[in-house]
Design a protein around this motif. Structure first.
Motif, PDB file in Angstrom:
ATOM      1  N   ASN A   1      -3.048 -99.280 -64.650  1.00  0.00           N
ATOM      2  CA  ASN A   1      -2.442 -99.732 -65.673  1.00  0.00           C
ATOM      3  C   ASN A   1      -2.983 -98.733 -66.866  1.00  0.00           C
ATOM      4  O   ASN A   1      -4.147 -99.184 -67.321  1.00  0.00           O
ATOM      5  N   LEU A   2      -2.001 -97.977 -67.478  1.00  0.00           N
ATOM      6  CA  LEU A   2      -2.848 -97.035 -68.516  1.00  0.00           C
ATOM      7  C   LEU A   2      -2.252 -97.313 -69.950  1.00  0.00           C
ATOM      8  O   LEU A   2      -2.351 -96.416 -70.802  1.00  0.00           O
TER       9      LEU A   2
ATOM     10  N   GLY B   1      -2.283 -98.005 -73.624  1.00  0.00           N
ATOM     11  CA  GLY B   1      -3.422 -97.807 -74.427  1.00  0.00           C
ATOM     12  C   GLY B   1      -4.371 -96.850 -74.361  1.00  0.00           C
ATOM     13  O   GLY B   1      -5.219 -96.534 -74.848  1.00  0.00           O
ATOM     14  N   ILE B   2      -4.135 -96.103 -73.163  1.00  0.00           N
ATOM     15  CA  ILE B   2      -4.936 -94.990 -72.773  1.00  0.00           C
ATOM     16  C   ILE B   2      -4.364 -93.545 -72.967  1.00  0.00           C
ATOM     17  O   ILE B   2      -3.044 -93.368 -72.661  1.00  0.00           O
ATOM     18  N   ASP B   3      -5.036 -92.799 -73.826  1.00  0.00           N
ATOM     19  CA  ASP B   3      -4.459 -91.603 -74.319  1.00  0.00           C
ATOM     20  C   ASP B   3      -4.526 -90.439 -73.335  1.00  0.00           C
ATOM     21  O   ASP B   3      -3.792 -89.486 -73.180  1.00  0.00           O
ATOM     22  N   LYS B   4      -5.712 -90.450 -72.610  1.00  0.00           N
ATOM     23  CA  LYS B   4      -5.866 -89.239 -71.758  1.00  0.00           C
ATOM     24  C   LYS B   4      -6.829 -89.940 -70.232  1.00  0.00           C
ATOM     25  O   LYS B   4      -7.526 -90.578 -70.472  1.00  0.00           O
ATOM     26  N   VAL B   5      -6.579 -89.278 -69.425  1.00  0.00           N
ATOM     27  CA  VAL B   5      -7.402 -89.299 -68.126  1.00  0.00           C
ATOM     28  C   VAL B   5      -7.585 -88.073 -67.535  1.00  0.00           C
ATOM     29  O   VAL B   5      -6.821 -87.194 -67.340  1.00  0.00           O
TER      30      VAL B   5
ATOM     31  N   GLY C   1      -9.801 -89.992 -63.474  1.00  0.00           N
ATOM     32  CA  GLY C   1     -10.514 -90.602 -64.503  1.00  0.00           C
ATOM     33  C   GLY C   1     -11.721 -91.560 -63.724  1.00  0.00           C
ATOM     34  O   GLY C   1     -12.182 -91.101 -62.706  1.00  0.00           O
TER      35      GLY C   1
ATOM     36  N   TYR D   1     -10.887 -94.164 -62.470  1.00  0.00           N
ATOM     37  CA  TYR D   1     -10.282 -95.297 -61.716  1.00  0.00           C
ATOM     38  C   TYR D   1     -10.289 -95.047 -60.229  1.00  0.00           C
ATOM     39  O   TYR D   1     -10.122 -96.180 -59.334  1.00  0.00           O
TER      40      TYR D   1
END
Length: 174
Positions: free
Chosen positions: A31-32, A34-38, A66, A68
């Motif tokens: 679940n990404l 709210g995450i801008d970059k990985v 990332g 994860y």
């Protein structure tokens, strides 16, 4: 995702040459929101051993998504023993890579052939400079697979080498 495959080794008629192991695998749903970059890293394939005297075979590199998921690359192997493959870390599905194949006796004269690289698409083990057809690749062909082992006979040209491991891969579906 897959970690990089290990490079194959070179052996003699007495030792054979072991194939490189396969990189590990990790898979999961992340679940990404709210995450801008990985940061994505794709592991390099291991380099093959270039001659019997050189210990220059290298491990496969690790792939990651990332913080994860990680799939480690295959470790360095040697001509006498295959190593376990890389490992998957952090996913709902993880799998260790297959080890490279050991050298095999192929005739009553106790000739040997190099071991196959680990995993689907691992390089095909090979024997004898006289059997090495021009253009035959011992390199792995699918992501994360190990390179082939090779047996050097006394008249083998110095340019012959074992197979390279294939780079890893990161697959993203959304």
């Amino acid at each position: 995702m897959k970690g990089g495959g290990g490079g194959g080794t070179i052996g003699t008629l007495l030792t054979g040459g072991t194939g490189g192991s396969e990189g590990g695998e990790a898979e999961g749903i992340i679940n990404l929101a709210g995450i801008d970059k990985v940061m994505i890293t794709i592991g390099a394939g291991g380099l093959p051993q270039s001659n019997v005297e050189a210990g220059n075979v290298t491990a496969g590199g690790s792939s990651s998504f990332g913080i994860y998921l990680t799939a480690t690359g295959a470790p360095i192997t040697n001509a006498l023993s295959s190593q376990p493959g890389g490992k998957g870390i952090g996913g709902a599905i993880t799998r260790s890579g297959m080890p490279g194949g050991h050298a095999t006796v192929i005739s009553n004269a106790l000739d040997r052939t190099g071991g196959n690289g680990g995993g689907h698409g691992g390089g095909p083990g090979y024997a004898a400079a006289s059997q090495h057809a021009p253009g035959v690749s011992l390199d792995a062909t699918t992501p994360g697979a190990g390179g082939a082992g090779y047996v050097v006979y006394k008249d083998a040209p110095a340019t012959y080498k074992a197979g390279a491991g294939a780079p890893g891969a990161v697959y993203i579906y959304w």
